[in-house]
Design a protein around this motif. Structure first.
Motif, mmCIF file in Angstrom:
data_model
loop_
_atom_site.group_PDB
_atom_site.id
_atom_site.type_symbol
_atom_site.label_atom_id
_atom_site.label_comp_id
_atom_site.label_asym_id
_atom_site.label_seq_id
_atom_site.Cartn_x
_atom_site.Cartn_y
_atom_site.Cartn_z
ATOM 1 N N ARG A 1 89.262 -14.812 42.552
ATOM 2 C CA ARG A 1 89.355 -13.758 41.545
ATOM 3 C C ARG A 1 90.611 -13.947 40.687
ATOM 4 O O ARG A 1 90.566 -13.847 39.468
ATOM 5 C CB ARG A 1 89.436 -12.414 42.267
ATOM 6 C CG ARG A 1 88.474 -11.417 41.668
ATOM 7 C CD ARG A 1 88.330 -10.271 42.600
ATOM 8 N NE ARG A 1 87.917 -9.097 41.852
ATOM 9 C CZ ARG A 1 87.950 -7.871 42.354
ATOM 10 N NH1 ARG A 1 88.413 -7.686 43.569
ATOM 11 N NH2 ARG A 1 87.554 -6.845 41.642
ATOM 12 N N PHE B 1 93.108 -15.420 30.877
ATOM 13 C CA PHE B 1 94.342 -15.390 30.086
ATOM 14 C C PHE B 1 94.507 -16.689 29.309
ATOM 15 O O PHE B 1 94.883 -16.692 28.141
ATOM 16 C CB PHE B 1 95.560 -15.182 30.991
ATOM 17 C CG PHE B 1 95.675 -13.775 31.514
ATOM 18 C CD1 PHE B 1 95.250 -12.700 30.746
ATOM 19 C CD2 PHE B 1 96.219 -13.536 32.757
ATOM 20 C CE1 PHE B 1 95.351 -11.412 31.233
ATOM 21 C CE2 PHE B 1 96.329 -12.243 33.250
ATOM 22 C CZ PHE B 1 95.889 -11.186 32.483
ATOM 23 N N GLY C 1 92.157 -18.702 28.375
ATOM 24 C CA GLY C 1 91.174 -18.739 27.294
ATOM 25 C C GLY C 1 91.598 -17.880 26.121
ATOM 26 O O GLY C 1 91.308 -18.198 24.970
ATOM 27 N N ARG C 2 92.271 -16.780 26.433
ATOM 28 C CA ARG C 2 92.582 -15.845 25.350
ATOM 29 C C ARG C 2 93.871 -16.206 24.617
ATOM 30 O O ARG C 2 93.955 -16.107 23.402
ATOM 31 C CB ARG C 2 92.688 -14.441 25.934
ATOM 32 C CG ARG C 2 92.414 -13.371 24.923
ATOM 33 C CD ARG C 2 92.572 -12.030 25.555
ATOM 34 N NE ARG C 2 91.576 -11.773 26.566
ATOM 35 C CZ ARG C 2 90.563 -10.915 26.386
ATOM 36 N NH1 ARG C 2 90.444 -10.275 25.252
ATOM 37 N NH2 ARG C 2 89.709 -10.708 27.347
ATOM 38 N N HIS C 3 94.893 -16.574 25.383
ATOM 39 C CA HIS C 3 96.197 -16.765 24.744
ATOM 40 C C HIS C 3 96.767 -18.170 24.900
ATOM 41 O O HIS C 3 97.853 -18.440 24.388
ATOM 42 C CB HIS C 3 97.218 -15.788 25.330
ATOM 43 C CG HIS C 3 96.851 -14.354 25.139
ATOM 44 N ND1 HIS C 3 96.656 -13.808 23.895
ATOM 45 C CD2 HIS C 3 96.667 -13.355 26.014
ATOM 46 C CE1 HIS C 3 96.354 -12.527 24.032
ATOM 47 N NE2 HIS C 3 96.339 -12.223 25.299
ATOM 48 N N GLY C 4 96.107 -19.055 25.642
ATOM 49 C CA GLY C 4 96.664 -20.374 25.857
ATOM 50 C C GLY C 4 97.428 -20.433 27.176
ATOM 51 O O GLY C 4 97.781 -19.413 27.752
ATOM 52 N N VAL D 1 101.228 -18.801 27.548
ATOM 53 C CA VAL D 1 101.253 -17.349 27.631
ATOM 54 C C VAL D 1 100.657 -16.884 28.955
ATOM 55 O O VAL D 1 101.152 -15.942 29.572
ATOM 56 C CB VAL D 1 100.490 -16.737 26.434
ATOM 57 C CG1 VAL D 1 100.471 -15.224 26.537
ATOM 58 C CG2 VAL D 1 101.140 -17.167 25.132
ATOM 59 N N TYR E 1 103.216 -17.214 31.601
ATOM 60 C CA TYR E 1 104.242 -16.177 31.425
ATOM 61 C C TYR E 1 103.753 -14.833 31.951
ATOM 62 O O TYR E 1 104.448 -14.158 32.722
ATOM 63 C CB TYR E 1 104.642 -16.110 29.953
ATOM 64 C CG TYR E 1 105.045 -14.743 29.466
ATOM 65 C CD1 TYR E 1 106.196 -14.117 29.945
ATOM 66 C CD2 TYR E 1 104.285 -14.077 28.519
ATOM 67 C CE1 TYR E 1 106.562 -12.861 29.495
ATOM 68 C CE2 TYR E 1 104.638 -12.820 28.063
ATOM 69 C CZ TYR E 1 105.769 -12.216 28.567
ATOM 70 O OH TYR E 1 106.116 -10.974 28.128
ATOM 71 N N ILE E 2 102.530 -14.456 31.577
ATOM 72 C CA ILE E 2 102.023 -13.152 32.009
ATOM 73 C C ILE E 2 101.888 -13.108 33.520
ATOM 74 O O ILE E 2 102.400 -12.213 34.186
ATOM 75 C CB ILE E 2 100.648 -12.856 31.354
ATOM 76 C CG1 ILE E 2 100.804 -12.656 29.852
ATOM 77 C CG2 ILE E 2 100.018 -11.625 31.977
ATOM 78 C CD1 ILE E 2 99.492 -12.417 29.138
ATOM 79 N N SER F 1 105.306 -13.249 35.439
ATOM 80 C CA SER F 1 106.095 -12.023 35.306
ATOM 81 C C SER F 1 105.507 -10.909 36.153
ATOM 82 O O SER F 1 106.230 -10.219 36.879
ATOM 83 C CB SER F 1 106.135 -11.571 33.846
ATOM 84 O OG SER F 1 106.632 -12.583 33.026
ATOM 85 N N VAL F 2 104.205 -10.741 36.048
ATOM 86 C CA VAL F 2 103.586 -9.628 36.760
ATOM 87 C C VAL F 2 103.685 -9.834 38.267
ATOM 88 O O VAL F 2 103.985 -8.902 39.016
ATOM 89 C CB VAL F 2 102.119 -9.440 36.314
ATOM 90 C CG1 VAL F 2 101.429 -8.433 37.197
ATOM 91 C CG2 VAL F 2 102.070 -8.991 34.868
ATOM 92 N N TRP G 1 107.232 -9.206 39.409
ATOM 93 C CA TRP G 1 107.503 -7.771 39.327
ATOM 94 C C TRP G 1 106.874 -7.035 40.524
ATOM 95 O O TRP G 1 107.529 -6.290 41.233
ATOM 96 C CB TRP G 1 106.959 -7.246 37.986
ATOM 97 C CG TRP G 1 107.305 -5.814 37.704
ATOM 98 C CD1 TRP G 1 108.203 -5.030 38.362
ATOM 99 C CD2 TRP G 1 106.749 -5.014 36.667
ATOM 100 N NE1 TRP G 1 108.248 -3.798 37.798
ATOM 101 C CE2 TRP G 1 107.370 -3.742 36.770
ATOM 102 C CE3 TRP G 1 105.798 -5.234 35.672
ATOM 103 C CZ2 TRP G 1 107.055 -2.711 35.896
ATOM 104 C CZ3 TRP G 1 105.491 -4.202 34.806
ATOM 105 C CH2 TRP G 1 106.111 -2.950 34.910
ATOM 106 N N VAL G 2 105.583 -7.296 40.717
ATOM 107 C CA VAL G 2 104.865 -6.548 41.747
ATOM 108 C C VAL G 2 105.369 -6.910 43.140
ATOM 109 O O VAL G 2 105.628 -6.035 43.964
ATOM 110 C CB VAL G 2 103.343 -6.810 41.642
ATOM 111 C CG1 VAL G 2 102.629 -6.272 42.865
ATOM 112 C CG2 VAL G 2 102.791 -6.166 40.383
ATOM 113 N N VAL H 1 108.151 -9.205 44.239
ATOM 114 C CA VAL H 1 109.576 -9.299 44.567
ATOM 115 C C VAL H 1 110.317 -7.999 44.262
ATOM 116 O O VAL H 1 111.202 -7.584 44.986
ATOM 117 C CB VAL H 1 110.231 -10.476 43.809
ATOM 118 C CG1 VAL H 1 111.707 -10.576 44.151
ATOM 119 C CG2 VAL H 1 109.514 -11.760 44.133
ATOM 120 N N LEU H 2 109.941 -7.349 43.148
ATOM 121 C CA LEU H 2 110.707 -6.166 42.752
ATOM 122 C C LEU H 2 110.138 -4.869 43.324
ATOM 123 O O LEU H 2 110.885 -3.962 43.652
ATOM 124 C CB LEU H 2 110.787 -6.075 41.222
ATOM 125 C CG LEU H 2 111.586 -7.191 40.553
ATOM 126 C CD1 LEU H 2 111.619 -6.990 39.052
ATOM 127 C CD2 LEU H 2 113.003 -7.231 41.094
#
Lengths: 356, 307, 445
Positions: B3, B11, B13-16, B19, B22-23, B26-27, B30-31, B33-34
């Motif tokens: 999944r 992602f 397909g949509r942004h290369g 990106v 990066y997305i 980051s997420v 964040w979810v 480690v932070l």
């Protein structure tokens, strides 16, 4: 085969359980103005997005210029799509919008600007290049969107109801304009609309779609005059539908028993009917004529006047009938008046009743 | 796994690819480690003994529920009425403050959405934001100036002869509740405003036209639309109020502690981080339980928060 | 207009006025106290108009040190939480709806979790990690600035995410499709279409995250460890006693906010007028002079000049004379009190300790409250009465005086050194609120 041909080879598109497009099979010739006509939700936009590459068909193939487009992204296809809301980039000037396809292909700034100005000349909007998109009128935006699509130098232009946001007058003007641009540039135009007026005035051929199925593909006149299915008959233009049972058939002429008595109509698509089969007879309101010697007896319910036309609402054998006549002239008919009607069997269609 | 791969593919397909990386990175950071791991670490910590650094990880370092049992029973066998009382009082007071905020903010949100126009509306929004920009500490301080023994209220009250010795508003927690109510007004107004703004003004007029009095218009037409906004605002205000530390420290009555102050004391004054972590866990658990319970009662999904 | 509608309208106006009075009252009161020379922030009684509290504020080294730390942390937090929040918003807007609400719940929880919990979990987690990694990691993971940045990013990213989500909701995805259709790669479409659309949101997210980082107390007070940010320094200053330099700080913040707000309003109006087309363009915007006057930059410059002028004018103001007078009055008042007390003590020597506990006899016009402040300021000469009255304050003088009295009663205060007899300027490190005040009064008797 030209590079501007589009072939849909048994294309089906499904989203989960829902079938948006079912087994579409057709061939659009290069340079043709081809329309998909149908009510909203009939799958025509899905089909267009499939041709432009945003959706892959679940089954079947899309061929452009004879080449299979499987796994070819929208940015790699020789198509350009004009969106329903036009999708002009609001943060860019008009010229930057038009030159965007050249920019992403690495064309230099000077060259881009030159090309943008040429395209603005083509759409008869010279000198607006430095304006912002929001400074343009609706019709001007329309033309800019076309210019931007043409900047890609596509073989096929796909248009997704681009006129729906315009007001009536402008819409009618843009129909003529679009057709003129199409003939000037000679590209294949694939046009999506739910407005039969647009489809019939501009297109070389029209495909009428309903519930994911293409019901009929023909030139506009045939679509109107010789509908092949009940859906086409009732969706395109007004019609009277009279249910009945087949008595006999000789050649294309079908004789049937209806609530209005025994009538004769033309078999749609040259179908052969069995005796006693449930069928429906379709007659356009303008084909029904008041005729003192006519076979159909009816009573006037009311008559409405609408300028160039007047509409006569009648009741005959528990069924409602509608007759359209030229607008001016005589007094409106009084309710309760008994009249006789007639029609030319050659201008009617007999089809199997739905569900039969 | 499949999944996640699929989402990542979307992602790309949509942004290369760049990106997409990066997305996703980051997420995930964040979810995991932070957000997630620190909470787990805190939970783990709260079940340990307070040991000198040298013994951490040694044979003495075993799990215990002593930090939680302390909250309930103190050192002895008897019920720890003091700390449980503080928790109860904190939750109760936070609920009261939240309720007052709803009462104050609902009318202003409605006025802002449906009566004020143009410059007036912009000025009102500005007026709501400006006090919020003043530091939280200073907002509490302002209420100390107002309600202190030499403060404005006592000055005026005594000047007018209404009472003759200074009234101790701070000991009575009046200052604290006022300050908390004041501090989070903005966070209540905007969610309600966002919800109410979506209401078609014609509906109100239609109801009035049909003869509904103003209170019925609000009860039957506006409030149902405002409900998700109220729930969202109330959740945020409640959590912030119950978790407030600065205001209780600055203007809390000397004998009335806020639960966060207990946590603070275990950490900074008693240097017992483990017990502090346990108390923090208790605070988090009881706040979340309280909020989820209310959301269940009012049938509001958690996804409505912050919208 | 019908009658009910009119009454609704007047209720709206009435309620709005009440509401905003509640909202602005405290700020207004704080502003006023910033200019009162009384050493405890208050409006009544008014002593002297003064600007000295601004210089007291600026000379507070602990606060200024904290300011530098806060700015450093703020930059770090903005640099991390804006891109992280953007990533979160993009992820939310593009994954399928079932997963979306789950992810949203996870990402929004840091906003709901009490700040103290976040602070604690952050130091515990990184502390454990540092211990197990050892070496350089240990130093970094026990660094207050690092921990504060990490702790704040956890929830401030969610603020940024909410801003980006709101903006993304208004994004028309067909724009990206159009770019792809026109031949752009996905990366090009992202850079040329989506990012420019998000630019205003990036600005406001950066601003809001900076503010949130700067303001934060609950998390920071744990994660900052031995260090101090502006806000934690401020809080500890207030907890151990207050003076109007804090009001002065509020005045500065409000002034900056108002300048920003007015400039923004000018910008919005101008933009609206321009976007509204020729019809909406009033004479003010077409006239070249009007254009310059109404330009946001002009308005901003004007306001800054105005504020600068106010600062200059304020720095010229000399309140010493007025304050001398007030102090003389106080001393006279106090001597009279002492005299009365002596008389009473002579009459009933056995009740002596209770005597000062009844300040109910001061001359009219003097609030019992200035008492505390007065003691502090008269310290050099009047140290005698202080030890004579050590016990009663708790009953006579409710809490806010804890700080003020503390300075008179040695031992009860965390910083007892400041007000003691030699009226020399206190050491820089001294956090006592009276330190600065003293500096200015020093030349007095």
């Amino acid at each position: 085969m030209s590079t501007r041909d589009v072939t849909l080879d048994h294309v089906s598109i499904r989203f989960g359980q829902h079938t948006a497009v079912n087994n579409a099979l057709l061939n659009i010739a290069g340079g043709e103005f081809f329309s998909f006509l149908g009510p909203s939700g009939c799958g025509k936009t899905t089909l267009l997005r499939c041709i432009s590459g945003f959706i892959e068909p679940t089954e079947g193939r899309v061929l452009i210029g004879g080449k299979d487009m499987k796994r070819v992204g929208p940015n790699k296809r020789p198509t350009a799509l004009i969106f329903q809301n036009l999708a002009l980039f609001p943060l860019m000037s008009v010229a930057d919008n038009i030159a965007f396809p050249l920019e992403v292909r690495g064309v230099g700034r000077k060259e881009r600007r030159k090309r943008a100005d040429e395209l603005l000349d083509l759409i008869a909007l010279p000198g607006v290049g430095d304006k912002k998109v929001y400074e343009l009128s609706g019709g001007q935006r329309q033309r800019v969107a076309i210019a931007r699509a043409l900047a890609v130098e596509p073989d096929i232009l796909l248009l997704d109801e681009p006129l729906s946001a315009l007001d009536l007058k402008l819409r009618q003007h843009m129909r003529t304009e679009l057709r003129a641009i199409q003939q000037r540039v000679g590209l294949t135009f694939i046009y999506i609309t739910h407005d039969q007026g647009e489809a019939l005035t501009m297109s070389d051929r029209v495909a009428v779609m309903n519930a994911g199925v293409i019901e009929q593909i023909d030139d506009p006149l045939t679509i109107y005059e010789k509908p092949r299915t009940p859906f086409v008959a009732s969706f395109v233009g007004e019609t009277n539908s009279i249910p009945g049972k087949v008595v006999s058939q000789s050649g294309f002429d079908v004789s049937l028993d209806t609530a209005l008595g025994r009538l004769v109509g033309r078999s749609a698509g040259g179908r052969q009917f069995a005796s006693g089969q449930d069928v429906v007879l379709f007659v356009r309101p303008e084909q029904l004529m008041l005729d003192p010697g006519g076979k159909i007896a009816a009573t006037v319910v009311k008559e409405e006047f609408e300028g160039s036309q007047r509409h006569l609402f009648l009741e005959a054998g528990n069924a409602a009938l509608r007759v359209s006549r030229v607008g001016g002239g005589a007094e409106l008919m009084a309710p309760g008046l008994a009249v006789k009607l007639n029609f030319d069997p050659g201008r009617s269609s007999v089809m199997p009743a739905a569900g039969a | 796994m499949e999944r996640i791969k699929g989402i990542f593919g979307d992602f790309v397909g949509r942004h290369g690819l760049g990106v997409a990386i990066y997305i996703s990175a980051s997420v995930l950071v964040w979810v995991i480690v932070l957000i997630a791991l620190p909470q787990v670490a805190m939970l783990d910590y709260s079940f340990r003994h307070n040991l000198p650094p040298a013994q951490i990880g040694g044979p003495e370092d075993v799990y215990t529920i002593s930090n939680y049992s302390y909250f309930l029973f103190g050192n002895g066998e008897s019920f720890n009425a003091l700390d449980t009382g503080v928790l109860f009082k904190t939750l109760f007071a936070a609920a009261i403050v939240t309720f007052i905020d709803i009462l104050i903010c609902y009318p202003i949100a409605f006025i802002l959405a449906h009566s004020a126009t143009g410059v007036a509306a912009r000025m009102m929004v500005l007026g709501l934001i400006v006090p919020f920009w003043v530091n939280e500490i200073l907002r509490a301080f302002a209420f100390r100036v107002i309600f202190g023994a030499t403060g404005l209220v006592n000055g005026i009250g005594m000047g007018m002869g209404l009472w003759d010795t200074p009234v101790d508003f701070i000991r009575a927690d009046v200052a604290l509740y006022s300050s908390l109510t004041y501090s989070y007004i903005l966070l209540m107004v905007f969610p309600i405003y966002n919800a109410v703004e979506a209401l078609d003004r014609n509906q109100i007029e239609a109801a009035q036209d049909m003869g509904a009095p103003w209170w019925r218009v609000h009860w039957r037409i506006v409030l149902p639309v405002a409900k998700p906004g109220i729930a969202s605002g109330a959740t945020i205000v409640f959590m912030l109020t119950a978790g407030a530390l600065a205001a209780p420290q600055i203007i809390g009555g000397p004998s009335n502690l806020w639960f966060t102050q207990l946590v603070y004391q275990w950490f900074n004054d008693a240097s017992n981080w483990q017990r502090g972590a346990a108390y923090a866990t208790i605070l988090l658990g009881s706040c979340l339980t309280f909020v989820l319970l209310l959301m269940k009662v009012f049938r509001v999904p958690i996804g409505a928060i912050g919208r | 207009m019908s009658a009910p509608a009119t009454s609704g309208r007047s209720f709206a106006v009435f309620y709005s006025i009440l509401f905003f009075a509640f909202l602005f009252g405290p700020l207004l009161i704080m502003t006023v106290t910033a200019f009162n020379s009384s050493s405890f922030p208050r409006v009544t009684p008014w002593e002297c108009f003064t600007t000295e509290w601004f210089s007291v504020l600026i000379n507070n080294d602990r606060l200024m040190q904290g300011l530098v730390t806060s700015i450093f942390i703020g930059i770090g937090v903005v640099a991390i939480s804006v891109p992280v929040g953007l990533a979160g918003a993009l992820a939310l807007s593009e994954i399928n709806p079932a997963l979306r609400s789950a992810l949203y719940t996870v990402l929004i929880t840091p906003v709901l979790i009490p700040g103290v919990v976040l602070g604690i979990s952050t130091i515990v987690f990184w502390g454990n990690l540092g211990r197990s990694l050892g070496g350089g990691a240990q130093d970094l993971f026990f660094n207050g600035i690092f921990l504060t940045i990490v702790g704040q990013v956890t929830f401030i990213s969610a603020y940024a995410m909410l801003i980006f989500s709101a903006r993304l909701q208004r994004f028309d995805p067909t724009l990206t499709e159009a770019a792809l259709d026109l031949g752009a790669t996905p990366g090009q479409a992202f850079r040329r279409i989506l990012l420019p659309f998000l630019r205003p949101a990036i600005g406001s997210a950066a601003f809001l995250t900076l503010l949130a980082s700067f303001e934060n107390y609950n998390t920071t007070v744990f994660t900052i460890l031995a260090d101090n940010t502006f806000t934690t320094a401020l809080a500890s200053k207030i907890r151990y006693g207050t003076d109007p330099s804090l009001s002065a700080l509020a005045v500065i913040i409000i002034a900056v906010t108002l300048i920003g707000a007015i400039t923004h309003e000018a910008y919005t109006r101008r933009r609206e007028a321009i976007l509204g087309g020729a019809a909406a363009r009033s004479a003010l915007y077409t006239n070249p002079l009007g254009r310059i006057v109404t330009h946001p930059a002009t308005i901003f410059a004007l306001l800054v000049v105005l504020a600068g002028f106010a600062v200059w004018k304020g720095s010229q103001h000399e309140a010493a004379e007025c304050k001398m007078q007030i102090m003389d009055e106080k001393r006279a008042n106090q001597e009279r009190l002492l005299e009365e007390q002596r008389l009473r003590m002579q009459q009933q020597p056995q009740n002596a300790p209770q005597a000062p506990a009844q300040p109910g006899t001061p001359p009219a016009g003097t609030n019992p409250s200035p008492f505390g402040g007065a003691f502090g300021n008269v310290a050099p000469g009047a140290s005698a009465p202080a030890p004579a009255t050590p016990a009663p304050p708790a009953t006579t003088n409710p809490s806010p005086f804890g700080g003020a009295f503390g300075n008179v009663a040695p031992g009860a205060t965390p910083a007892p050194a400041a007000p003691q007899p030699p009226p020399q300027p206190p050491a820089d490190a001294n956090p006592s609120p009276f330190g600065g005040a003293f500096k200015n009064i020093a030349p007095a008797p």
